[in-house]
Scaffold this motif. Structure first.
Motif, PDB file in Angstrom:
ATOM      1  N   HIS A 915       0.849  -1.180   0.013  1.00  0.00           N
ATOM      2  CA  HIS A 915      -0.022   0.215  -0.181  1.00  0.00           C
ATOM      3  C   HIS A 915       1.010   1.287   0.222  1.00  0.00           C
ATOM      4  O   HIS A 915       1.315   1.733   1.173  1.00  0.00           O
ATOM      5  CB  HIS A 915      -0.965  -0.097   1.388  1.00  0.00           C
ATOM      6  N   ILE A 916       1.206   1.787  -1.052  1.00  0.00           N
ATOM      7  CA  ILE A 916       2.151   2.814  -1.357  1.00  0.00           C
ATOM      8  C   ILE A 916       2.016   4.186  -0.548  1.00  0.00           C
ATOM      9  O   ILE A 916       2.672   4.580   0.040  1.00  0.00           O
ATOM     10  CB  ILE A 916       2.342   3.483  -2.852  1.00  0.00           C
ATOM     11  N   SER A 917       0.595   4.480  -0.354  1.00  0.00           N
ATOM     12  CA  SER A 917       0.367   5.814   0.124  1.00  0.00           C
ATOM     13  C   SER A 917       0.443   5.723   1.516  1.00  0.00           C
ATOM     14  O   SER A 917       0.948   6.558   2.280  1.00  0.00           O
ATOM     15  CB  SER A 917      -1.120   6.405  -0.333  1.00  0.00           C
ATOM     16  N   GLU A 918       0.118   4.503   2.031  1.00  0.00           N
ATOM     17  CA  GLU A 918       0.319   4.376   3.517  1.00  0.00           C
ATOM     18  C   GLU A 918       1.791   4.340   4.154  1.00  0.00           C
ATOM     19  O   GLU A 918       1.978   4.724   5.073  1.00  0.00           O
ATOM     20  CB  GLU A 918      -0.623   2.864   3.765  1.00  0.00           C
ATOM     21  N   THR A 919       2.409   3.606   2.978  1.00  0.00           N
ATOM     22  CA  THR A 919       3.972   3.535   3.248  1.00  0.00           C
ATOM     23  C   THR A 919       4.374   4.895   3.167  1.00  0.00           C
ATOM     24  O   THR A 919       5.404   5.256   4.345  1.00  0.00           O
ATOM     25  CB  THR A 919       4.541   2.568   2.089  1.00  0.00           C
ATOM     26  N   LYS A 920       4.113   5.571   2.504  1.00  0.00           N
ATOM     27  CA  LYS A 920       4.919   6.899   2.352  1.00  0.00           C
ATOM     28  C   LYS A 920       3.976   7.870   3.549  1.00  0.00           C
ATOM     29  O   LYS A 920       5.064   8.540   4.318  1.00  0.00           O
ATOM     30  CB  LYS A 920       4.153   7.909   1.116  1.00  0.00           C
ATOM     31  N   GLN A 921       2.999   7.710   4.043  1.00  0.00           N
ATOM     32  CA  GLN A 921       2.334   8.097   5.127  1.00  0.00           C
ATOM     33  C   GLN A 921       3.353   7.915   6.428  1.00  0.00           C
ATOM     34  O   GLN A 921       3.661   9.043   7.131  1.00  0.00           O
ATOM     35  CB  GLN A 921       1.109   7.808   5.351  1.00  0.00           C
ATOM     36  N   ARG A 922       3.469   6.620   6.725  1.00  0.00           N
ATOM     37  CA  ARG A 922       4.536   6.089   7.467  1.00  0.00           C
ATOM     38  C   ARG A 922       5.862   6.814   7.438  1.00  0.00           C
ATOM     39  O   ARG A 922       6.274   7.096   8.718  1.00  0.00           O
ATOM     40  CB  ARG A 922       4.404   4.740   7.576  1.00  0.00           C
ATOM     41  N   PHE A 923       6.348   6.806   6.519  1.00  0.00           N
ATOM     42  CA  PHE A 923       7.640   7.483   6.266  1.00  0.00           C
ATOM     43  C   PHE A 923       7.866   8.814   6.881  1.00  0.00           C
ATOM     44  O   PHE A 923       8.720   9.258   7.779  1.00  0.00           O
ATOM     45  CB  PHE A 923       8.124   7.417   4.840  1.00  0.00           C
ATOM     46  N   LEU A 924       6.792   9.547   6.354  1.00  0.00           N
ATOM     47  CA  LEU A 924       6.784  11.007   6.752  1.00  0.00           C
ATOM     48  C   LEU A 924       6.575  11.130   8.235  1.00  0.00           C
ATOM     49  O   LEU A 924       6.696  12.240   8.952  1.00  0.00           O
ATOM     50  CB  LEU A 924       5.796  11.722   5.968  1.00  0.00           C
ATOM     51  N   GLU A 925       5.601  10.212   8.829  1.00  0.00           N
ATOM     52  CA  GLU A 925       5.146  10.410  10.192  1.00  0.00           C
ATOM     53  C   GLU A 925       6.170   9.907  11.175  1.00  0.00           C
ATOM     54  O   GLU A 925       6.153  10.004  12.385  1.00  0.00           O
ATOM     55  CB  GLU A 925       3.937   9.535  10.504  1.00  0.00           C
ATOM     56  N   GLY A 926       7.384   9.072  10.530  1.00  0.00           N
ATOM     57  CA  GLY A 926       8.428   8.389  11.311  1.00  0.00           C
ATOM     58  C   GLY A 926       7.779   7.126  12.068  1.00  0.00           C
ATOM     59  O   GLY A 926       7.960   6.732  13.254  1.00  0.00           O
ATOM     60  N   ALA A 927       6.887   6.474  11.366  1.00  0.00           N
ATOM     61  CA  ALA A 927       6.340   5.383  11.820  1.00  0.00           C
ATOM     62  C   ALA A 927       6.662   3.911  10.967  1.00  0.00           C
ATOM     63  O   ALA A 927       6.011   2.998  10.940  1.00  0.00           O
ATOM     64  CB  ALA A 927       4.858   5.223  12.077  1.00  0.00           C
ATOM     65  N   LEU A 928       7.659   3.914  10.099  1.00  0.00           N
ATOM     66  CA  LEU A 928       7.981   3.044   9.418  1.00  0.00           C
ATOM     67  C   LEU A 928       8.701   1.866   9.964  1.00  0.00           C
ATOM     68  O   LEU A 928       8.916   0.620   9.635  1.00  0.00           O
ATOM     69  CB  LEU A 928       8.423   3.365   8.047  1.00  0.00           C
ATOM     70  N   HIS A 929       9.566   2.309  10.778  1.00  0.00           N
ATOM     71  CA  HIS A 929      10.563   1.543  11.780  1.00  0.00           C
ATOM     72  C   HIS A 929      11.530   0.663  10.759  1.00  0.00           C
ATOM     73  O   HIS A 929      11.428  -0.751  10.850  1.00  0.00           O
ATOM     74  CB  HIS A 929       9.712   0.566  12.679  1.00  0.00           C
ATOM     75  N   PRO A 930      12.421   1.396   9.923  1.00  0.00           N
ATOM     76  CA  PRO A 930      13.076   0.532   9.058  1.00  0.00           C
ATOM     77  C   PRO A 930      14.294  -0.489   9.848  1.00  0.00           C
ATOM     78  O   PRO A 930      14.637   0.194  11.034  1.00  0.00           O
ATOM     79  CB  PRO A 930      13.765   1.646   8.164  1.00  0.00           C
ATOM     80  N   CYS A 931      15.137  -1.236   9.438  1.00  0.00           N
ATOM     81  CA  CYS A 931      16.045  -1.772  10.142  1.00  0.00           C
ATOM     82  C   CYS A 931      17.472  -1.312   9.512  1.00  0.00           C
ATOM     83  O   CYS A 931      18.513  -1.637   9.865  1.00  0.00           O
ATOM     84  CB  CYS A 931      15.811  -3.278  10.143  1.00  0.00           C
ATOM     85  N   ASN A 932      17.436  -0.736   8.391  1.00  0.00           N
ATOM     86  CA  ASN A 932      18.759  -0.127   7.720  1.00  0.00           C
ATOM     87  C   ASN A 932      18.182   1.252   7.115  1.00  0.00           C
ATOM     88  O   ASN A 932      17.046   0.925   6.219  1.00  0.00           O
ATOM     89  CB  ASN A 932      19.149  -0.926   6.665  1.00  0.00           C
ATOM     90  N   VAL A 933      19.065   2.176   7.150  1.00  0.00           N
ATOM     91  CA  VAL A 933      18.743   3.337   6.260  1.00  0.00           C
ATOM     92  C   VAL A 933      19.916   4.008   5.541  1.00  0.00           C
ATOM     93  O   VAL A 933      20.830   3.985   6.207  1.00  0.00           O
ATOM     94  CB  VAL A 933      18.145   4.774   7.284  1.00  0.00           C
ATOM     95  N   LEU A 934      19.890   4.481   4.517  1.00  0.00           N
ATOM     96  CA  LEU A 934      20.703   5.108   3.731  1.00  0.00           C
ATOM     97  C   LEU A 934      20.160   6.469   3.225  1.00  0.00           C
ATOM     98  O   LEU A 934      19.380   6.400   2.277  1.00  0.00           O
ATOM     99  CB  LEU A 934      21.449   4.237   2.898  1.00  0.00           C
ATOM    100  N   MET A 935      20.647   7.778   3.730  1.00  0.00           N
ATOM    101  CA  MET A 935      20.205   9.025   2.857  1.00  0.00           C
ATOM    102  C   MET A 935      21.400   9.399   2.128  1.00  0.00           C
ATOM    103  O   MET A 935      22.531   9.616   2.399  1.00  0.00           O
ATOM    104  CB  MET A 935      19.986   9.960   4.339  1.00  0.00           C
ATOM    105  N   CYS A 936      20.898  10.018   1.188  1.00  0.00           N
ATOM    106  CA  CYS A 936      21.935  10.602   0.125  1.00  0.00           C
ATOM    107  C   CYS A 936      21.407  12.009  -0.106  1.00  0.00           C
ATOM    108  O   CYS A 936      21.412  12.480  -1.375  1.00  0.00           O
ATOM    109  CB  CYS A 936      22.097   9.883  -1.268  1.00  0.00           C
ATOM    110  N   PRO A 937      21.517  12.889   0.858  1.00  0.00           N
ATOM    111  CA  PRO A 937      21.231  14.228   0.474  1.00  0.00           C
ATOM    112  C   PRO A 937      22.189  14.964  -0.277  1.00  0.00           C
ATOM    113  O   PRO A 937      21.871  15.864  -1.280  1.00  0.00           O
ATOM    114  CB  PRO A 937      20.683  15.003   1.901  1.00  0.00           C
ATOM    115  N   HIS A 938      23.367  14.686  -0.095  1.00  0.00           N
ATOM    116  CA  HIS A 938      24.699  15.359  -0.735  1.00  0.00           C
ATOM    117  C   HIS A 938      24.512  15.199  -2.260  1.00  0.00           C
ATOM    118  O   HIS A 938      24.794  16.199  -2.769  1.00  0.00           O
ATOM    119  CB  HIS A 938      25.888  14.924  -0.280  1.00  0.00           C
ATOM    120  N   THR A 939      24.057  13.940  -2.689  1.00  0.00           N
ATOM    121  CA  THR A 939      23.990  13.937  -4.133  1.00  0.00           C
ATOM    122  C   THR A 939      22.732  14.200  -4.727  1.00  0.00           C
ATOM    123  O   THR A 939      22.740  14.793  -5.880  1.00  0.00           O
ATOM    124  CB  THR A 939      24.326  12.488  -4.571  1.00  0.00           C
TER     125      THR A 939
END
Length: 1586
Positions: A915-939
């Motif tokens: 469910h994509i929109s719900e996944t996005k919602q959780r990501f933005l609310e900080g409720a996704l609980h990932p076990c690994n994350v890689l952010m690449c804002p520099h690029t």
């Protein structure tokens, strides 16, 4: 899959040859360096650069002819005799983790592998994570031996020296080199193709000789312009590179040594730490962000303009002519065509009652029940009658014709659904089919509730079994789901419905524009809309489908799709009844158990038509092992319902390859395109209709991203192959319009949104007229702006174009469209690329979600994948880094965030997808609980404002500057308190000891001090005489026992109390210089005792005065573990003092002599002692007395630490000087009794009280919920006129406001709370005494503290710009208090030391009689601080001597007047100069960034930021479960980008209480930084943003 052949299992046995030792010749390296330079300056394109570079390197890349090196060697070398047969074994290993069918494409996999191979060997630092966070199993078991938690990268000194290994094959068998594939000569030839769709699913060992050598060449050629430490991995015996000679012998380690921890910081200091070396790696490997060419633009003084992406002049533009709308075939005229769908139901139900309509299967594939047309007709009638006549509320029928009814039926019960659907139609009710809600928290369930509410649904129909399975409330009724209206649930099983009387007949009207049914759809944002379909549209859609598909009476059709909506409903419930067809319905649950079931049913029932999705074709491929006897010869049409998905083509091809031998004809595969709004848009016709052959297009991805169609020739990697979805539907007009703005017709080679006009489409979104107008009533216009027809078109939300032969092609959906920097990318394409990177090994069941979030005015791509339960950290990190490279290379777009979540945790859509929109919602609310994350804002983030460059030599000279009191047209920022000279005072006393003696004679019994204990009772008290006598005795001890000389320094180590005050005056009586020191904490000696020792040593104290208990502690065994106890000076205890008087009391010869030393640790961790002369001491007391109007009749309550600054002055000096009584509340006692201070204030009816921010915070947090209980205990704060917070920082507005709000209930006036400001050079610059009521008119009351709102962006440029409250980027600042009498303040430029105008931020300089006279010693940094106490302006008033406070601030002249009628000048302190962060040429105050971060997620308890080698490090304390730790990474990065235009380099998540806070409640960021670099924080997670 058919391409597997022998090459898929090729196992070549190679003789390990000698190590290939080579380095690139110097001239090649020189040429490479030149190329790099050309690329960096933009003289050459990326493609040209890669081409030339490839040419230069080609002679040095060994390649074994004709064999894909990734297949050259399995590490466990198999001989060919062991090669496994192509049999079932491998398929078994494949099935449980099948890659998501929608996106399979061997071509694409190959492209991805080739793209990865093109990448330079670049590694990123792996995030470090506390073990307990790993939701995954046994990581240790999977981690390779040597690569600790960091990965091997070209710049790292930690790579194992493999110099001696004679064969390159033995290097780490289980660490896969990043350089996994050498660039293939023929990457598209299918024989040596897709290694990663290879069914074995085992990682290929990639350390073949060719790879390793290539990897090393890559690493070396890249070194020159990175100045990274040299690579010590090489295969050659050569000496070290000479690029950075100092690294070659890092601390004398031999060369092949594994430097696990020795690393240099940016300035060459070796740092032993895991974290710092990782950050160093990060710095070495950060990729240059792809910035667009900067155009020159005018930078306004205050506005930091975000870089607007300019379109690339060379980007492809459409060149074709304007398209003309495409006309479908006319709808055929059929003589006996029924006037309505229900008419044909009636006809078949009465004329062919035995004819089968629908066969339902169970989970074993057995036919459970066959519904005949007769049964369908009678059961629908029964239900219709019951609904209209047997349901009532208050004697009114519950339902009237036209009412909406929810249909809640499970996917394995098509029979009940069909009866309910037609029952509703017969009763003239509007069915709204929805999914069965399984739990109260289903993804998207709330939105469905909103749809039901807006449709006015009150009744839900369901089956008995389903009703029993729904969640129940306590009453036994079905629970109300979140966001749902109250529903009545009606079970439609036989026993609940009634047979209608003989004379009742349902009305069967001709098809009209009344609503027939409502189909729901979920938008990209997750909102659910109901699409209304009229009776007429329903009928003509059935007509069009019948004509397009050539349906005939009595045909058999197998349906695998959801029969409640979309193609499943259209073909298997509506068109089938129109043509009396027999539907075999395959439930999803059966497909999960037996993916072949639909093919078996086609064979068994000799079905002519099958309706499937590409997923079903793919699943059946994986399972087709022992089904020899299946024949698909009966199929004349295999409708692929998601044929519009660009990736369906590979499933179709693969399916055909396997099943052609079983009778499947290639031409029966008929992809179709549809959308909920327009229903079927186009479908490929069955072969018997004599249609043109199907088409395929190989399109350039880069062209598509610019919205143009280019058949790709040059770049084999980034292409999209799409198949046509046939011709437009009969009776429809189709055109393609521009996506944004006015719906202009597209050119023929342009991609746009497909629009349809016909009688077979949806009518509207129910209850949403505005959106309906945009979607259902579009009028396409020609380039000249004239409409192409008077009939409106409906937007289908499909992106595509019309190809040759009038075939319709679809390249993506609007829902998956992500527009990044003006280029379009399709989420499905990105998913496919991610899956092509070793999908089997890693992603759980191919579950990947891709969506975009808006950060800093552009879309940013986020990829979320479920990882397999057995994936190790190393695997996941490697997979993530390769996905980033693949997407960058194929789509030329950066991924902003890549998150991995544990298997099965992403929210599921009804049929098991994500469910994509719900996944996005959780990501933005900080409720996704990932076990690994890689952010690449520099690029990714390329639209940051330009960094600010300070212009040299633009300082305005003195001549132009000063005209009277104006600086460049503005008033000079200076202000002063009242003049002390005119104010009467007992200033015959210059020495504190004289004042005490005078009071002991004049008012011997006047009480000066009351000390309270935790219970609130008086622990001890002292009158003037008692204090004097006690001080005399202390003086005797010092002279007789201590034999001290005049001027000796004495450390007073006491708990807060009267002993401390008496000993202070005892020292003055004896002519010694007192130094107050906070005693060590008995439970925490290891950290507190060294500070005591340091102050004693630095202050050169020759004696320590203390209590017996502390004396024992100082010499205890535990203390010996922390410091050297033998080196304490003489320690005297003052518990039992001799009853003696000193012979004489010391009189200093001049008031400039030293009275006491004030030691304090600054927030930056510097220990500084300032010298206070007798003159300054008495001037300080006089100033405070005048400002606060302190007289002997007054009482004040002090809840502060008595060891330094204003706390010490109020505790030890002011009462003696002014004669008022001080009620002393030691802050430590509040730990056991939080309400102690406020209770004391109430009990003693205190008017003036002082506290610190930490006390205020304790009260706010600890008593917030207890105000009622306090009121019952008669705590009343209405007596308080002024509550002053003593601080050396910017006033904390939110805290003071919360405090005022909470205790307003106890009578605290909202005007009572105010702030003070002091610092090391002058402990009291501002105090804000408020006077309420009458006194305010008479006395010297200052006006209320004023709050202003300043523009945070201007502040970064050291400018002050006032804005309105609530405007974007506004920052509230509260005045720091009223300037004390005798104090002068000016704002000066920190660099030029010239005076500044009102609107500038500068350093606060102060001149006053109570300035300290200098540092006694700044521990460690003496030279830096020489000018702090006596500095002069560089121009203007160059005579006055000022002290520099080290704080930035500004002055504002307010509209208020003070008592003397003067306009009131307010001083605003913004922050400490030492703490500010210089980033991107601007000045940031940590507290502003921290405030944003704390606001970003509910679980962030505290935050601190600092910089390290130009990286911004954010440390957050997590107050919540550890699984939330990784949610914070993206939110923190987002908020800092949005609000401060800064990229966070490192996010560290720690436990609550890790951020050190000093006794004043200030964060000690430098201590934290040291702890971080020394790896002492024990973080839960450390994320390095790429």
């Amino acid at each position: 899959m058919a391409e597997r052949g022998s090459a898929g299992l090729l196992t070549v046995v190679l003789e390990p040859g000698p190590a290939v030792a080579m380095t690139l010749p110097a001239e090649v390296r020189e040429k490479l360096a030149e190329l790099e330079l050309e690329l960096s300056e933009g003289d050459i394109t990326q493609k040209g650069y890669e081409k030339k570079r490839g040419k230069l390197l080609s002679p040095y890349i060994p390649q074994i002819q004709g064999v894909d090196p990734s297949l050259q060697l399995e590490h466990r070398i198999q001989t060919s005799s062991q090669a496994a047969p192509v049999g079932s074994k491998q398929n078994k290993s494949r099935a449980p983790n099948a890659r998501d069918e929608r996106f399979r494409s061997d071509l694409h996999t190959e492209a991805v592998q080739a793209a990865l191979a093109k990448y330079k060997e670049r590694k990123m630092p792996m995030p470090s994570k506390r073990r307990s966070v790993l939701v995954q199993s046994s990581v240790e078991a999977c981690t390779p031996p040597d690569t600790s938690s960091a990965s091997e990268d070209e710049g790292s000194l930690r790579r194992q020296g493999r110099i001696a290994s004679s064969t390159p094959y033995q290097a780490h068998p289980n660490v896969e080199h990043w350089f996994n594939r050498v660039i293939q000569g023929s990457s598209t030839s299918s024989s040596a193709s897709s290694t990663s769709s290879h069914p074995g699913g085992r990682p290929h060992a990639a350390n073949s000789a060719a790879n390793t050598v290539l990897a090393d060449l890559m690493a070396h050629t890249h070194l020159d312009n990175h100045s990274a430490p040299p690579d010590v991995t090489g295969l050659s015996e050569r000496s070290m590179h000479a690029e950075r000679p100092q690294v070659a012998s890092v601390r004398g380690h031999p060369r092949g040594f594994n430097h696990a921890s020795v690393m240099e910081t940016g300035d060459g200091v070796p740092v032993n730490s895991r974290v710092s070396s990782k950050i160093q790696q990060l710095l070495n490997t950060l990729k240059r962000p792809k910035r667009p060419p900067l155009r020159e633009f005018f930078v306004d003084d205050f506005e930091e303009l975000l870089d607007v992406q300019q379109p690339d002049p060379n980007q492809p533009k459409p060149e074709g002519t304007q398209m003309s709308p495409l006309e479908g075939d006319p709808l055929g005229v059929v003589t006996n065509w029924p006037p309505a769908l229900l008419a044909s139901l009636q006809r078949w139900g009465t004329m062919y009652p035995k004819s089968p309509c629908l066969t339902a299967l169970d989970n074993a594939g057995k036919a459970v029940y066959t519904l005949t047309y007769g049964k369908l007709w009678t059961r629908s009638q029964k239900l219709a009658y019951t609904l209209l006549n047997k349901l009532s509320s208050r004697n009114e029928p519950l339902l009237r014709p036209g009412d909406r009814v929810a249909l809640v039926f499970p996917n394995n019960d098509p029979v009940m659904f069909m009866v309910a659907f037609y029952g509703c139609l017969l009763a003239e009710l509007v069915p709204v089919p929805i999914e069965v809600p399984l739990t109260r928290k289903d993804a998207g369930s709330q939105q469905i509730g909103f749809l039901l509410g807006s449709c006015g649904v009150t009744l839900a129909l369901t089956t008995d079994a389903c009703q029993k399975g729904l969640p129940k409330a306590q009453t036994g009724e079905v629970a109300t789901f979140k966001g749902w209206p109250r529903l009545l649930w009606f079970v439609t099983d036989g026993k609940h419905v009634v047979k209608p009387p003989k004379d009742w007949h349902p009305p069967i009207r001709d098809a009209s524009n009344e609503i027939a049914y409502i189909e729901y759809k979920t938008s990209k944002e997750g909102s659910t809309m109901g699409i209304t379909i009229s009776h007429a549209a329903m009928l003509s859609h059935c007509h069009a489908l019948t004509q397009a598909c050539g349906y005939t009476e009595g045909e058999t059709i197998t349906n695998v799709l959801d029969f409640k909506r979309d193609a499943g409903l259209w073909h298997a419930v509506l068109a089938s009844v129109m043509n009396r067809m027999h539907v075999i319905s395959i439930p999803y649950s059966l497909m999960k158990v037996n993916p072949l079931s639909w093919i078996q049913k086609v064979h068994t029932y000799k079905a002519r038509v099958a309706v499937v999705k590409s997923r079903d074709m793919h699943w059946s491929l994986l399972a087709q092992r022992d089904q020899r006897d299946i024949s698909l010869i009966s199929l004349r049409m295999l409708i692929v319902a998601d044929g519009a998905n660009p990736w369906s083509i590979s499933s179709c091809d693969a399916f055909l390859n396997v099943f052609q031998s079983r009778g499947l004809r290639p031409e029966v595969i008929c992809p179709c395109a549809s959308s909920p709004e327009s229903m079927t848009v186009a479908i490929r016709r069955p072969p018997e209709m004599g249609i043109p052959p199907p088409g395929k297009a190989v399109l350039s991805m880069s062209g598509l991203s610019h919205g143009v169609i280019r058949v790709d020739t040059e770049e084999k990697l980034s292409v999209l192959t799409v198949q046509d979805v046939g011709q437009a539907m009969p009776g429809a007009r189709v055109c393609v319009v521009r996506v944004e703005g006015t719906p202009y017709l597209c050119q023929t080679d342009e991609v746009g949104e497909i629009c349809v006009s016909s009688g077979t489409i949806g009518v509207a979104y129910y209850g949403l007229p505005g959106m309906t107008k945009n979607i259902f009533e579009t009028i396409p216009v020609t380039s000249s702006g004239s409409p192409i027809s008077d009939r409106p078109f409906t937007r289908t939300s499909l992106m595509g174009f019309i190809g040759p032969d009038n075939l319709v092609f679809v390249v993506g959906k609007m829902d998956g469209l992500m527009v990044v920097s003006g280029r379009r990318h399709n989420a499905d394409d990105v998913v496919a690329t991610a899956l092509a990177v070793e999908p089997m090994k890693f992603v759980y069941r191919g579950r990947i979600a891709v969506f975009s979030v808006s950060v800093l005015h552009d879309e940013r791509i986020v990829v979320v994948a479920e990882q397999r339960p057995d994936a190790s950290e190393e695997d996941s990190f490697q997979w993530m880094s390769r996905v980033l490279q693949a997407i960058d290379s194929i789509h030329q777009v950066g991924v902003y965030c890549l998150a991995l979540v544990p298997a099965n945790t992403l929210p599921k859509a009804p049929l098991g997808g994500i469910h994509i929109s719900e996944t996005k919602q959780r990501f933005l609310e900080g409720a996704l609980h990932p076990c690994n994350v890689l952010m690449c804002p520099h690029t990714c983030v390329t639209n940051l404002p330009k960094p600010r460059q300070k212009q040299p030599g633009t300082e305005v000279g003195p001549a132009s500057m000063i005209v009277g009191n104006l600086v460049a047209g503005k008033r000079i920022a200076q202000a002063c308190g009242r003049d002390v000279a005119q104010l009467e005072d007992n200033d015959q006393f210059l020495y504190m000891q004289d004042v005490l003696q005078w009071r002991a004679q004049a008012t011997p019994d006047h009480p000066l001090f009351l000390l309270l204990n935790a219970k609130g009772t008086v622990a001890s008290a002292a009158s003037c005489l008692q204090l004097h006598k006690r001080a005399e005795r202390v003086a005797v001890v010092l002279m007789e026992k201590g034999r001290l000389n005049t001027g000796d320094h004495v450390a007073l180590v006491y708990p807060p109390g009267i002993d401390l005050i008496a000993s202070f005056y005892g020292c003055l009586y004896a002519g010694c210089v007192p130094v107050t020191v906070r005693p060590p904490h008995p439970q925490n000696l290891a950290t507190t005792l060294p500070t005591v020792k340091m102050i004693v040593e630095v202050s050169k104290s020759v004696c320590i005065l203390t209590t017996q208990a502390i004396m024992k502690l100082l010499k205890s065994k535990e203390a010996a573990a922390a410091v050297d106890v033998k080196t304490w000076p003489l320690v005297l205890d003052t518990d039992d003092l001799p009853r003696k008087r000193p012979l004489q009391i010391y009189k200093p010869p001049t008031p400039e002599m030293l009275a006491y030393l004030d030691f304090s640790v600054s927030t930056t961790g510097i220990l500084a002692g300032v010298k206070m002369s007798h003159a300054a001491t008495s001037a300080l007391c006089r100033s405070i007395k005048l400002q606060c109007e302190l007289y002997p009749s007054r009482q004040i309550a002090i809840c502060l630490d008595p060891y330094c600054g204003l706390g010490f002055a109020l505790w030890c000096l002011c009462s003696v000087y002014s004669g008022h009584q001080s009620i002393l509340v030691p802050p430590l006692e509040l730990e056991t009794n939080v309400s102690l201070w406020l209770s004391a204030v109430s009990q003693y009816k205190v008017r003036v009280t002082f506290c610190s921010y930490s006390i205020m915070e304790m009260c706010t947090k600890g008593l917030g919920a207890q105000t009622e209980a306090l009121r019952l205990r008669n705590v009343n704060l209405s007596c308080v006129r002024t509550c002053m917070v003593v601080a050396e920082e910017r006033p904390r507005i939110t805290l003071t406001q919360s405090f005022s709000k909470i205790f307003k209930d106890l009578g605290l006036s909202p005007r009572a709370v105010s702030t003070t400001f002091g610092c090391r050079v002058n402990v009291a610059i501002c105090l804000q005494p408020n006077r309420l009521g009458k006194l305010a008119e008479q006395g010297t009351a200052g006006p209320d503290p004023t709050t202003v709102y300043v523009d945070m962006r201007a502040l970064r440029h050291d400018r002050v710009r006032l804005v309105e409250r609530g405007s974007p980027h506004s920052l509230p600042l509260m005045e720091s208090g009223k300037i004390l009498p005798g104090v002068k303040v000016i704002i000066a430029n920190t660099e030029t030391k010239g005076p500044l105008g009102d609107s500038h931020l500068g350093e606060v300089w102060v001149s006053s009689p109570h300035n300290a006279t200098g540092y006694y010693t700044v521990y460690g940094e003496e030279a830096l601080h020489a000018d702090h106490f006596n500095t002069k302006l560089s121009f203007g008033d160059t005579q006055t001597v000022w002290a520099r406070t080290g704080y930035l601030g500004f002055l504002r002249r307010t509209e208020l007047t003070d008592a003397s009628g003067e306009r009131h000048d307010a001083l605003y302190v913004v922050g400490s100069l030492d703490e500010t962060l210089e980033l991107r040429g601007m000045r940031y105050h940590p507290i502003d960034i921290e405030t944003s971060v704390i606001r970003s997620h509910k679980s962030i308890a505290e935050c601190a930021v600092f910089t390290w080698t130009n990286l911004l490090v954010v440390v957050v304390e997590l107050e919540g479960p550890e699984q939330e730790a990784l949610d914070l990474v993206a939110l923190v990065t987002n908020v800092v980008l949005e609000e401060h235009y800064l990229i966070v380099g490192v996010v560290v998540v720690v436990d609550p209480g890790v951020i050190p806070i000093n006794s004043r409640g200030e964060k000690q960021r430098m201590h934290l930084r040291d702890g971080f670099l020394a790896d002492q924080l024990d973080p839960i997670y450390v994320a390095y943003n790429m």
